[in-house]
Design a protein around this motif. Sequence first.
Motif, mmCIF file in Angstrom:
data_model
loop_
_atom_site.group_PDB
_atom_site.id
_atom_site.type_symbol
_atom_site.label_atom_id
_atom_site.label_comp_id
_atom_site.label_asym_id
_atom_site.label_seq_id
_atom_site.Cartn_x
_atom_site.Cartn_y
_atom_site.Cartn_z
ATOM 1 N N TYR A 183 0.830 -1.204 0.000
ATOM 2 C CA TYR A 183 0.000 0.000 0.000
ATOM 3 C C TYR A 183 0.868 1.259 0.000
ATOM 4 N N ARG A 184 0.338 2.295 -0.638
ATOM 5 C CA ARG A 184 0.989 3.594 -0.640
ATOM 6 C C ARG A 184 -0.102 4.662 -0.741
ATOM 7 N N TYR A 185 0.038 5.721 0.042
ATOM 8 C CA TYR A 185 -0.965 6.780 0.063
ATOM 9 C C TYR A 185 -0.357 8.074 -0.455
ATOM 10 N N VAL A 186 -1.085 8.725 -1.383
ATOM 11 C CA VAL A 186 -0.648 10.001 -1.957
ATOM 12 C C VAL A 186 -1.866 10.924 -2.025
ATOM 13 N N ASP A 187 -1.599 12.215 -2.308
ATOM 14 C CA ASP A 187 -2.708 13.141 -2.488
ATOM 15 C C ASP A 187 -3.094 13.218 -3.962
ATOM 16 N N ALA A 188 -3.986 14.140 -4.295
ATOM 17 C CA ALA A 188 -4.493 14.226 -5.663
ATOM 18 C C ALA A 188 -3.414 14.564 -6.676
ATOM 19 N N ASP A 189 -2.319 15.177 -6.214
ATOM 20 C CA ASP A 189 -1.210 15.526 -7.108
ATOM 21 C C ASP A 189 -0.101 14.478 -7.108
ATOM 22 N N GLY A 190 -0.287 13.391 -6.361
ATOM 23 C CA GLY A 190 0.722 12.339 -6.303
ATOM 24 C C GLY A 190 1.770 12.559 -5.227
ATOM 25 N N ALA A 191 1.620 13.603 -4.399
ATOM 26 C CA ALA A 191 2.579 13.864 -3.326
ATOM 27 C C ALA A 191 2.391 12.864 -2.194
ATOM 28 N N GLU A 192 3.496 12.466 -1.566
ATOM 29 C CA GLU A 192 3.472 11.440 -0.526
ATOM 30 C C GLU A 192 2.683 11.898 0.700
ATOM 31 N N LEU A 193 1.869 10.991 1.236
ATOM 32 C CA LEU A 193 1.197 11.215 2.505
ATOM 33 C C LEU A 193 1.814 10.376 3.618
ATOM 34 N N GLY A 194 2.608 9.361 3.239
ATOM 35 C CA GLY A 194 3.252 8.506 4.240
ATOM 36 C C GLY A 194 2.307 7.459 4.789
ATOM 37 N N ALA A 195 2.665 6.907 5.939
ATOM 38 C CA ALA A 195 1.891 5.830 6.566
ATOM 39 C C ALA A 195 0.722 6.427 7.336
ATOM 40 N N VAL A 196 -0.325 6.836 6.617
ATOM 41 C CA VAL A 196 -1.446 7.513 7.262
ATOM 42 C C VAL A 196 -2.410 6.535 7.921
ATOM 43 N N MET A 197 -2.388 5.256 7.542
ATOM 44 C CA MET A 197 -3.237 4.272 8.211
ATOM 45 C C MET A 197 -2.434 3.569 9.295
ATOM 46 N N ILE A 198 -2.974 3.559 10.491
ATOM 47 C CA ILE A 198 -2.300 2.940 11.625
ATOM 48 C C ILE A 198 -2.199 1.439 11.402
ATOM 49 N N GLY A 199 -0.985 0.895 11.581
ATOM 50 C CA GLY A 199 -0.771 -0.539 11.432
ATOM 51 C C GLY A 199 -0.487 -0.986 10.016
ATOM 52 N N ARG A 200 -0.365 -0.039 9.082
ATOM 53 C CA ARG A 200 -0.082 -0.400 7.691
ATOM 54 C C ARG A 200 1.160 0.358 7.216
ATOM 55 N N GLU A 201 2.157 -0.387 6.757
ATOM 56 C CA GLU A 201 3.394 0.234 6.306
ATOM 57 C C GLU A 201 3.211 0.908 4.950
ATOM 58 N N ASP A 202 4.039 1.935 4.729
ATOM 59 C CA ASP A 202 4.033 2.652 3.456
ATOM 60 C C ASP A 202 5.016 1.965 2.508
ATOM 61 N N ASP A 203 4.509 1.478 1.377
ATOM 62 C CA ASP A 203 5.335 0.718 0.429
ATOM 63 C C ASP A 203 5.627 1.587 -0.794
ATOM 64 N N ARG A 204 6.820 2.199 -0.810
ATOM 65 C CA ARG A 204 7.180 3.083 -1.912
ATOM 66 C C ARG A 204 7.467 2.314 -3.208
ATOM 67 N N ALA A 205 7.486 0.971 -3.132
ATOM 68 C CA ALA A 205 7.692 0.177 -4.346
ATOM 69 C C ALA A 205 6.445 0.183 -5.234
ATOM 70 N N VAL A 206 5.291 0.541 -4.668
ATOM 71 C CA VAL A 206 4.069 0.648 -5.464
ATOM 72 C C VAL A 206 4.134 1.982 -6.200
ATOM 73 N N PRO A 207 4.151 1.980 -7.531
ATOM 74 C CA PRO A 207 4.374 3.227 -8.268
ATOM 75 C C PRO A 207 3.137 4.111 -8.341
ATOM 76 N N VAL A 208 3.367 5.412 -8.408
ATOM 77 C CA VAL A 208 2.284 6.352 -8.715
ATOM 78 C C VAL A 208 2.008 6.247 -10.213
ATOM 79 N N PRO A 209 0.783 5.958 -10.629
ATOM 80 C CA PRO A 209 0.508 5.763 -12.057
ATOM 81 C C PRO A 209 0.743 7.048 -12.840
#
Length: 373
Positions: free
Chosen positions: A232-258
């Motif tokens: 999982y990876r979380y970004v905003d509408a412009d593709g900017a990183e939000l980081g690990a915003v869900m508790i208990g879920r790691e941020d996986d930067r290997a998942v690409p922004v389309p």
Amino acid sequence: MNLRREVIRRIPPLEKRDAELRRRNQRIRALEAERTGLEQELDAQRDHAATLVDPAELARRSSFTQHLVTLRRVTVALRELDPERRHPLRQVPFKLRNYRLAASHGIPTPRILGVWEDPAGIDLDALPDEVVVKSDGGAGSHGVLPLRRVAGGGYQTLDGVRSLSADEVREHFTSRAAQGRISGPFFAEEVLRQPGGGPIPDDVKINVSYGEVLHVMLRRVSRHGHLRSMGYRYVDADGAELGAVMIGREDDRAVPVPPDLPEMVEMARHLSLATGLPFIRVDLYGTERGAVLGELTRTPGGRQPFRADHDERMGLGWEAAASRLELDLVAGRPPGILHGEHPVPELYPEGHVSRSADPGAWAPRVVPCAQCG
């Protein structure tokens, strides 16, 4: 005597085939048991993560999670209040209906290859070697099977983990429909291809509040329905990183922004305005032919325990969206889900209420896109 020798000659191959079938079925049962166990473990982890959020704190501030819990309760109450499905919340759970909505606004959807009223009628022989079979109603992976035909006439899921016969595919949907997890009709659609991706394209799940994007969740699926293998990876509408915003879920930067995220965001905003709801999640895929709608989700599952600042920001976005929607309704926006003016295919089979002389709430309300919000 010749017949007897022929029967005796065939016994060992038949016994071998029966043994192989028994081993395969045992493997399927073991994998399903493993999947159930892992899902239960993940639910327990999410329950624990939810305890990290202080209920008293939620009472003092706006909270996306609290709004979502309330929405789930409302959708249950609506089953009795709105049996005719007039409310947009009662219309969102149907995939083919959402495909028609998207197509009416010029948004691409998967190509439908076959539709059947009953799972017993699913005809895999008439389909390409790779297809995705789905139920019209139902959430999660219960009503979805991405399949590839293999030698001997059987099928494998596209991740190669599970093997099924054609009868087992039909039984998969029959049993889950009997359990009330899914509902028909049942249909097959094309397999969507992600450029440079694996057999299952990455999910792009966009939380939208009446035209305003709250966040974009990017999800990579290695095994169909296998929650622990997902990144999982979380970004905003412009593709900017939000980081690990869900508790208990790691941020996986290997998942690409389309690369086509801007187009996806505009599609999500447009469909959000068209549904006329304060919140909707729009699921999309980046494919070889561009962005394509996956589905619309009214109440994402799980506990959804977000980091306090992110939870509050999304909660405030939800509340502002509800006010904007009310103001648009006062100003003359037609209530409910609004379909666009693009031509659409007839996806439901003969006999479905949407094709009757009196479709009731299934009749689409068509307006120019400018009137959607």
